[in-house]
Write a protein that holds these residues in place. Structure first.
Motif, PDB file in Angstrom:
ATOM      1  N   GLY A   9      24.038  22.079 -13.688  1.00  0.00           N
ATOM      2  CA  GLY A   9      22.695  22.013 -14.651  1.00  0.00           C
ATOM      3  C   GLY A   9      22.100  23.420 -14.453  1.00  0.00           C
ATOM      4  N   GLU A  10      21.243  23.918 -15.259  1.00  0.00           N
ATOM      5  CA  GLU A  10      20.627  25.077 -15.339  1.00  0.00           C
ATOM      6  C   GLU A  10      19.388  25.140 -14.706  1.00  0.00           C
ATOM      7  N   ASN A  11      19.195  25.995 -13.870  1.00  0.00           N
ATOM      8  CA  ASN A  11      17.796  26.173 -13.283  1.00  0.00           C
ATOM      9  C   ASN A  11      17.371  25.032 -12.206  1.00  0.00           C
ATOM     10  N   VAL A  12      18.471  24.367 -11.547  1.00  0.00           N
ATOM     11  CA  VAL A  12      18.040  23.342 -10.698  1.00  0.00           C
ATOM     12  C   VAL A  12      18.707  23.725  -9.341  1.00  0.00           C
ATOM     13  N   TYR A  13      17.856  23.166  -8.204  1.00  0.00           N
ATOM     14  CA  TYR A  13      18.186  23.543  -7.045  1.00  0.00           C
ATOM     15  C   TYR A  13      17.826  22.558  -6.113  1.00  0.00           C
ATOM     16  N   PHE A  14      18.542  22.318  -4.816  1.00  0.00           N
ATOM     17  CA  PHE A  14      18.138  21.654  -3.862  1.00  0.00           C
ATOM     18  C   PHE A  14      16.807  22.020  -3.099  1.00  0.00           C
ATOM     19  N   ARG A  15      15.896  21.058  -2.772  1.00  0.00           N
ATOM     20  CA  ARG A  15      14.945  21.475  -2.108  1.00  0.00           C
ATOM     21  C   ARG A  15      15.124  21.305  -0.609  1.00  0.00           C
ATOM     22  N   THR A  34      20.133   4.431   2.162  1.00  0.00           N
ATOM     23  CA  THR A  34      20.197   4.956   0.907  1.00  0.00           C
ATOM     24  C   THR A  34      18.946   6.146   0.873  1.00  0.00           C
ATOM     25  N   PHE A  35      19.268   7.146   0.254  1.00  0.00           N
ATOM     26  CA  PHE A  35      18.252   8.281   0.058  1.00  0.00           C
ATOM     27  C   PHE A  35      18.654   9.035  -1.474  1.00  0.00           C
ATOM     28  N   GLN A  36      17.632   9.491  -1.792  1.00  0.00           N
ATOM     29  CA  GLN A  36      17.762  10.459  -3.097  1.00  0.00           C
ATOM     30  C   GLN A  36      17.608  11.915  -2.773  1.00  0.00           C
ATOM     31  N   LEU A  37      18.621  12.760  -3.016  1.00  0.00           N
ATOM     32  CA  LEU A  37      18.345  14.037  -2.959  1.00  0.00           C
ATOM     33  C   LEU A  37      17.448  14.727  -3.511  1.00  0.00           C
ATOM     34  N   SER A  38      16.400  15.641  -3.278  1.00  0.00           N
ATOM     35  CA  SER A  38      15.334  15.973  -4.014  1.00  0.00           C
ATOM     36  C   SER A  38      15.805  17.418  -4.707  1.00  0.00           C
ATOM     37  N   ILE A  39      15.846  17.283  -6.027  1.00  0.00           N
ATOM     38  CA  ILE A  39      16.444  18.224  -6.859  1.00  0.00           C
ATOM     39  C   ILE A  39      15.385  18.544  -7.884  1.00  0.00           C
TER      40      ILE A  39
END
Length: 266
Positions: A100-106, A176-181
């Motif tokens: 994806g464009e301009n998306v990052y892990f926090r 279960t968790f959701q990665l912060s993106i």
């Protein structure tokens, strides 16, 4: 110092900054998630000298009157290039690639929230608490800004295309968790803080946290390699070296001309 020497010396120091940018790109050609930078130049102050003004002095002239003498150039901006890097299959359950464009892990680095494309995660035992961390040991966050921690050491980890992480321990218990993106609307506002991580230079309104996976996709068992084009960087390095040589020669010529003028006797 005459104009020729001033122009060449100022441009020489700024060209060296471009060489440093190229060297940093080449050094990180195999760094997962690395985004290359490109240096762009702008002119320094230009001084105008009155010279044969008027139509009668230079009939037929179509360019602006007077002489304009510049004082070299400087690095105006180092642009962050956000093109997607190539995918490398690793087979590790904790390796995650962002598409994806301009998306990052926090991630959490001390008191600061940073952003990274490097998805080579690990599970670290911190005083009996098992946390999901980056290769540098910084904690990976969920969308609420909380650290992703496990009650026990997971024996199996699966990550969906939307970044949902499911961890199962040896007893069959699942968390279960959701990665912060996050999507950065203006990626040029990102400031490199080292370790393949960025921070936002301005306020948090530049950050848009995507939760539905519509603007990104995660791939487990893959890593995004750097987007450095080694062929292009090598070509730019050779061209920049030539430019450095020309500017050094210009300084040498200006020095010789000043020396010659000092030896002239009446």
């Amino acid at each position: 110092m005459n104009i020729q020497m001033a122009t060449a010396s100022s441009s020489l120091s700024q060209t060296q900054k471009k060489m440093d940018t190229i060297a940093n790109n080449i050094a990180n050609v195999n760094t997962a998630g690395y985004k290359s930078r490109e240096a762009t130049f702008q002119n320094l102050l230009t001084q105008t000298y009155a010279n044969q003004t008027g139509e009668e002095a230079e009939p037929g002239r179509v360019t602006p009157e007077n002489l304009r003498v510049g004082f070299g150039s400087k690095v105006g901006l180092t642009t962050l290039r956000n093109e997607q890097g190539s995918a490398q299959k690793t087979g590790r359950n904790l390796d995650v690639m962002l598409e994806g464009e301009n998306v990052y892990f926090r991630v959490q680095n001390g008191d600061a929230i940073n952003y990274t494309r490097d998805g080579s995660f690990e599970i670290q035992n911190q005083n009996g608490v098992f946390s999901l961390v980056t290769s540098r040991g910084n904690t990976v966050l969920d969308p609420n800004g909380n650290a992703i921690t496990f009650r026990t050491n997971p024996s199996e980890v699966s990550i969906s295309d939307t970044g949902e992480l499911a961890a199962t321990d040896s007893n069959g218990n699942e968390q279960t968790f959701q990665l912060s993106i996050a999507k950065i609307d203006r990626p040029q506002a990102l400031m490199n803080v080292g370790g393949n991580e960025f921070s936002l230079q301005e306020n948090g309104d530049l950050e848009l946290v995507a939760l539905d996976g519509a603007e990104y996709k995660t791939r487990q068992g893959y890593l995004e390699m750097s987007n450095v084009d080694l062929t292009n960087e090598t070509t730019e390095m050779i061209s920049t070296q030539r430019l450095l040589q020309f500017q050094s020669q210009a300084i040498k010529m200006a020095d010789e001309m000043m020396g010659l003028a000092n030896t002239i006797k009446r």
